[in-house]
Write an enzyme that holds these catalytic residues in place. Structure first.
Site, PDB file in Angstrom:
ATOM      1  N   ASP A 218      69.043   1.888  52.386  1.00 33.58           N
ATOM      2  CA  ASP A 218      67.715   1.387  52.028  1.00 33.58           C
ATOM      3  C   ASP A 218      66.687   2.385  52.522  1.00 33.58           C
ATOM      4  OD1 ASP A 218      66.393  -1.539  51.177  1.00 33.58           O
ATOM      5  OD2 ASP A 218      65.102  -0.271  52.407  1.00 33.58           O
TER       6      ASP A 218
ATOM      7  N   ALA B 136      68.085   6.450  47.902  1.00 36.26           N
ATOM      8  CA  ALA B 136      69.465   6.227  47.468  1.00 36.26           C
ATOM      9  C   ALA B 136      69.978   7.373  46.592  1.00 36.26           C
ATOM     10  CB  ALA B 136      69.559   4.901  46.709  1.00 36.26           C
TER      11      ALA B 136
ATOM     12  N   HIS C 127      71.994 -14.006  45.235  1.00 31.90           N
ATOM     13  CA  HIS C 127      72.894 -13.088  45.937  1.00 31.90           C
ATOM     14  C   HIS C 127      74.371 -13.403  45.696  1.00 31.90           C
ATOM     15  CE1 HIS C 127      69.078 -12.137  48.087  1.00 31.90           C
ATOM     16  NE2 HIS C 127      69.565 -10.919  47.888  1.00 31.90           N
TER      17      HIS C 127
ATOM     18  N   ASP D  80      70.865  -3.021  44.239  1.00 33.04           N
ATOM     19  CA  ASP D  80      69.860  -4.087  44.309  1.00 33.04           C
ATOM     20  C   ASP D  80      68.495  -3.491  44.646  1.00 33.04           C
ATOM     21  OD1 ASP D  80      68.710  -6.589  44.385  1.00 33.04           O
ATOM     22  OD2 ASP D  80      69.411  -7.071  46.391  1.00 33.04           O
TER      23      ASP D  80
ATOM     24  N   ASP E 217      67.171  -6.379  52.884  1.00 39.14           N
ATOM     25  CA  ASP E 217      67.017  -7.700  53.507  1.00 39.14           C
ATOM     26  C   ASP E 217      68.333  -8.223  54.082  1.00 39.14           C
ATOM     27  OD1 ASP E 217      68.446  -8.525  51.242  1.00 39.14           O
ATOM     28  OD2 ASP E 217      66.613  -9.051  50.154  1.00 39.14           O
TER      29      ASP E 217
ATOM     30  N   GLN F   9      56.070   1.082  51.742  1.00 41.67           N
ATOM     31  CA  GLN F   9      55.688  -0.135  51.034  1.00 41.67           C
ATOM     32  C   GLN F   9      54.972  -1.111  51.968  1.00 41.67           C
ATOM     33  OE1 GLN F   9      59.496  -1.461  49.677  1.00 41.67           O
ATOM     34  NE2 GLN F   9      60.365  -1.405  51.722  1.00 41.67           N
TER      35      GLN F   9
END
Lengths: 532, 506
Positions: free
Chosen positions: B316, B351, B268, B368, B296, B238
């Site tokens: 991630d 994932a 969050h 998320d 993040d 990305q």
């Protein structure tokens, strides 16, 4: 092989492509190897005399049922017998690995198919297929119509297919982009015709088209379709839209290795109508694995274990008193198998040479035209570039203006969208089989690799930069082809009948090379044996 | 010797003054963008710059020999150092600890060189012009150049070019003027060839820098983002961009906003704590927590605030994202060094692929992922995915899933809710207002029946209290459930809903 590589590319992809690949002579080809499954052993047999081969006494093996041929038909027969409790059996396979055209390979990254790579969710009447999927843990219940549902992760994921046309990738297989109102109207009329056949039932309540074909109607209205070509059938209905004709040609090339003009209209319609449960429904979910139908082969061989004997080139299948004697050449000498019953699951052109009653003319041997195929597995170090606005990489990626079928992506079902992968590229020779084999039998791995790379570079300018390895399989006698008149040929029906203790099983007996047909003939032959 | 074209040399004065001030403004802006506290940064930079000019002026009396040559040399040095300052600071920021030292080092070097330049020019012109005229013209033009710079910098350069290209373009202009000077001063310089080669080299370096800068941030990207880009990297997965606005930082993945530091706490806290409370209510305070996505580290920050948590695994896809969350100073500060916490393990993998072969027994799973704008992300919202996840939860386990906006993408939101329900969960959808995003939706789910939580957890929070918790689970009419299909691997309805819904809002 006297053709230059450029001539070879020109022959397979057309002169403009050869010019293009001649102008910018690329860097050396990536490594790879050429597989010619069964070719060496098969040609050795062809050239050998089937005389009085002496088998030493200690080289005889006795079993209840011997299956000749370890492709899908033969493995299915053995699997069905084993399920029924017949443990005393052997499968003799010519090649070094079983599976026939459903073989698979593997790299560090992923397993990948060498040929057949999908099956279709069966309707509930197809008991053998359901039993197989059940055994493989692939079923997840039934839908509101009582039809089987296959596990979500085995059904082909989105995006299922896309097509490359004039520099862009579009979702789906039928080229919607730029279709005129007339094109869309013809597509709708074609679909209505298909839906009519999907809903059609004969007096006995049988469908016109279903898998396996043996469960379908033999009503005159259906069998008449075998007497004209699919193209003629389309022509009679005024269906001449170039997009629709392309779709029909692609379907025939994909499943049969023929153009619509040479394909039985029965087979062409079966492609579209046999995989739809009800009029108006979507086609039945396609089921696939990273290694294609190699996953099913692995399931069969896992169950059969050391009863599958590879490197056994069967030279003779003969009746001796009440037993069947089979003579096979193996790397460590000749070997004999005595069995109560034999199931011959090899193509007709081999059966006519090795099965004694066919060889001696006890019954006229019947063979079906077989087409040649090339399959390349192209190993990429990472993904190809995608242009903004293009449809994303799909499972099945079709090149609209190529004689190849495009490629499928081995990692598609695993769900990794990044990193290395293997693409499997298919090229069917739609012309005369014997003539094609004459031209192609001597082609080298490098010739094929150049064709595959030239073909795919059209759609992917960065293909050669990403491609690290090109392995090629050449299937000279790849698969039977349902030419006009082949499906309901009375000689084909006669060829299914047993010759005493010798039972016949091969997808060729349906004239259609589908997994479901091979399974059906294997199971039928096994049932014949079980009935004795 | 023919008289010097003094007027043209005055143009040089304006250019030098303008460029010098632009470099100063660049340094001060980058300092305040990246390190915050703009009063301190501007103060430090201006003070150091002016004093460095003083040092340059003081040193100028030790410079002798061919003054014209020295002048061109200094001008080229200013072009090179000033022109490369912003790109080097940009690259250094994510990688280097002592960023402030490097920043002030640049400011001092540029200030000293500019300070050296004017006295040299005045000495070159001293025989051409009367002293009183010389001082008056040079100094007035110097101050006029400063005015020009301070107007152009915020109104033209930054909006049109961005910080990186402003720096390089100004450096190039500076070097071209230097090259032009070799003609103006040709008589005084004598042999000009070596000087012109040097000028050519500086121009080439800055030109290459300008080309390379498009690999850091593209021209179009500067217009795409409302605020200044302070970090940009294309990973194999990305495009990661961080921007800085007066209110804080924003993280974008492939152009889509992931969070804004000003209000991410609302998102969050709402994402994490309901699941933690639900799991606690069902059995015991969660010990093992799985975070899928969330590279993040902000969800991890909320999870780690619970003292009961013993082990967190964060999965991630992109190592570049988790490395940024660990090392990028403003992000590491925002997530309170969550990714360096000894209780947390980072896994960089897809994932779904990871989940298939992973161990289970999670008390809580926080899901998320970016919004489902393609099949690759859409698969992480399928029934098959939630079934895999369900099989890896303890009996009292709870999951929370970010589920796009129930207001902007109502069908998409309810498609996610229904898909989770169809995977064998009892669901409790909820929503929260996040100013940067709008109204945002989540799904709390457990395999056993349960009631939505009505109390806040016993950790320090800015937004979520008992009343806010209960209010999140009430849906007004314009976000109420709609009849939609579920999302499956081979039929990703969600991606189609999402595409059609967000297209309407663009």
């Amino acid at each position: 092989m006297t053709l230059s590589r450029r001539d070879f590319v020109a022959m397979l992809l057309g002169a403009p492509m050869a010019m293009a690949c001649g102008r910018q002579r690329p860097a050396p080809l990536p490594d790879g190897e050429l597989l010619t499954p069964g070719k060496a052993g098969g040609h050795r047999l062809r050239d050998a005399t089937v005389g009085d081969v002496r088998v030493p006494d200690d080289r005889w093996l006795t079993t209840d049922v011997v299956v000749i041929g370890g492709g899908v038909a033969g493995l299915s027969a053995a699997w069905w017998l084993d399920r029924a409790g017949v443990r005393d059996l052997r499968v003799l396979e010519l090649d070094r690995v079983p599976g026939g055209t459903a073989q698979a390979g593997a790299s560090e990254v992923t397993p990948y198919p060498w040929g057949a790579h999908y099956v279709v969710t069966p309707l509930r009447h197809h008991r053998a297929m359901l039993a197989l999927l059940e055994e493989m843990g692939a079923l997840a219940g039934a839908d509101e119509h009582g039809e089987p549902v296959v596990a979500e992760d085995l059904r082909v994921r989105e995006l299922e297919e896309r097509v490359f046309y004039l520099g862009r990738w579009y979702e789906g297989q039928y080229l919607q982009a730029g279709a005129t109102a007339a094109d869309r109207d013809q597509l709708a009329r074609f679909r209505a015709e298909i839906d009519r056949w999907v809903g059609w039932r004969d007096g006995a309540g049988r469908r016109a088209f279903t898998l396996p074909a043996s469960a379908a109607s033999v009503d005159a209205a259906v069998t008449a379709l075998d007497r004209i070509s699919f193209a003629a059938w389309l022509g009679e209905r005024g269906l001449d839209s170039s997009r629709l004709r392309w779709l029909c040609d692609y379907a025939c090339r994909d499943d049969f290795g023929l153009l619509a003009a040479d394909t039985s209209a029965w087979a062409g319609l079966a492609y579209f109508a046999s995989r739809v449960a009800r009029p108006g429904a979507e086609h039945q979910s396609v089921i696939t694995w990273p290694d294609g139908n190699g996953a099913i082969v692995a399931h069969f061989t896992g169950r059969l274990g050391d009863r599958v004997l590879v490197d056994h080139a069967v030279a003779d299948v003969r009746i001796a008193d009440t037993l069947v004697e089979v003579i096979a050449h193996t790397p460590d000498g000749v070997r004999g198998v005595r069995a109560r019953r034999a199931i011959v699951a090899v193509p007709g052109f081999i059966a006519r040479r090795v099965v004694a009653p066919l060889r001696t003319g006890a019954r006229p041997a019947h063979t079906v035209d077989r087409g040649a195929w090339a399959v390349a597995n192209l190993h990429l170090d990472r993904r190809l570039r995608t242009r903004v606005g293009d449809a994303p990489l799909a499972w099945d990626n079709v090149l609209h203006d190529s004689p190849s079928l495009g490629y499928v992506v081995a990692t598609h079902q695993r769900g990794r969208e990044h990193g290395p992968t293997v693409l499997t590229w298919y090229y069917p020779f739609t012309g005369d089989g014997a003539a094609a084999r004459k031209d192609l039998d001597g082609a080298t791995r490098e010739d094929w690799a150049e064709v595959a790379l030239a073909d795919l570079s059209r759609a992917h300018p960065d293909f050669r930069d990403r491609c690290r390895r090109v392995d090629v399989a050449y299937w000279g006698h790849g698969m039977p082809r349902p030419r006009v008149g082949a499906v309901f040929d009375p000689a084909l029906a006669a060829a299914r009948a047993p010759l005493g203790p010798i039972h016949m099983a091969s997808s060729e007996l349906s004239a259609v090379a589908l997994f479901e047909e091979a399974l059906d003939h294997g199971v039928r032959a096994a049932d014949e044996v079980l009935a004795t | 010797m023919r008289p010097l074209p003094a007027t043209l040399l005055y143009v040089n004065v304006v250019v030098v003054a303008t460029c010098g001030l632009v470099y100063e403004l660049l340094a001060a802006t980058m300092g305040s963008y990246l390190l915050g506290d703009s009063v301190l940064q501007f103060s430090l930079v201006i003070g150091l710059y002016l004093s460095a000019m003083g040092v340059g002026a003081w040193v100028s009396r030790h410079v002798g020999g061919n003054l014209a040559r020295r002048f061109i040399d200094v001008e080229l040095a200013v072009a090179l150092v000033g022109g490369l300052s912003a790109p080097i600071l940009f690259l250094a920021f994510a990688e280097v600890q002592r960023f402030q030292v490097i920043l002030l080092g640049f400011v001092f070097a540029i200030g000293a060189l500019v300070g050296l330049e004017l006295p040299l020019l005045m000495r070159i012109l001293q025989n051409e012009v009367a002293f009183k005229d010389l001082v008056s013209r040079v100094l007035s033009l110097d101050y006029a150049g400063a005015l020009l710079a301070s107007i152009l910098f915020p109104l033209v350069f930054v909006p049109e070019l961005g910080l990186l290209r402003t720096s390089l373009v100004i450096g190039l202009g500076n070097a071209l003027v230097g090259l032009w000077g070799t003609w103006l001063l040709a008589d005084q310089i004598g042999r000009v060839t070596s000087l012109r080669i040097r000028a050519g080299a500086v121009i080439a370096i800055l030109g290459v820098g300008l080309l390379f800068s498009t690999r850091l941030t593209t021209w179009s990207e500067n217009r795409l983002y409302a605020d200044e880009i302070v970090y940009a990297k294309t990973s194999p997965y990305q495009r990661i961009v961080v921007t800085r606005s007066p209110s804080g930082f924003q993280l974008f993945l492939n152009g889509n906003l992931q969070f804004a530091s000003a209000d991410e706490y609302r998102y969050h806290e709402a994402l994490v704590h309901p699941a933690m409370v639900a799991a606690t209510a069902a059995g015991h305070a969660p010990r093992r927590v799985l975070i899928l996505g969330g590279g993040d580290g902000l969800a991890a920050r909320e999870v780690l605030a619970h003292p009961s948590v013993e082990a967190v695994t964060l999965v991630d896809l992109d190592p570049a994202m988790t490395a940024l969350a660990r090392r990028f100073p403003p992000l590491a500060a925002l997530n309170r060094q969550a990714l360096s916490d000894p209780r947390l393990t980072v896994v960089n993998d897809d994932a779904m692929v990871w989940l298939r072969t992973s161990p289970g027994n999670w008390n809580v799973a926080i899901v998320d992922f970016p919004d489902p704008n393609g099949f690759g992300l859409g698969k992480l919202y399928t029934r098959n995915f939630y079934q895999l996840l369900a099989a890896r939860l303890t009996p009292e386990g709870a999951i929370a899933v970010q589920a796009t906006s129930p207001l902007f993408a109502r069908k998409s939101f309810w498609c996610i809710v229904r898909t989770i329900r169809a995977s064998g969960f009892t669901v409790a959808p909820y929503h929260v207002a996040v100013p940067s995003f709008g109204v945002w939706g989540f799904v709390l789910a457990r395999r056993a029946a349960f009631s939505p939580p009505t109390t806040a957890p016993n950790v320090a929070l800015r937004f979520l209290d008992g009343e806010a918790m209960a209010a999140m689970f009430r849906f007004p009419a314009d976000m109420a459930e709609v009849d939609v299909e579920i999302n499956q691997l081979d039929d990703q309805m969600l991606v189609r809903y999402y595409e059609s819904e967000w297209r309407r809002w663009q």
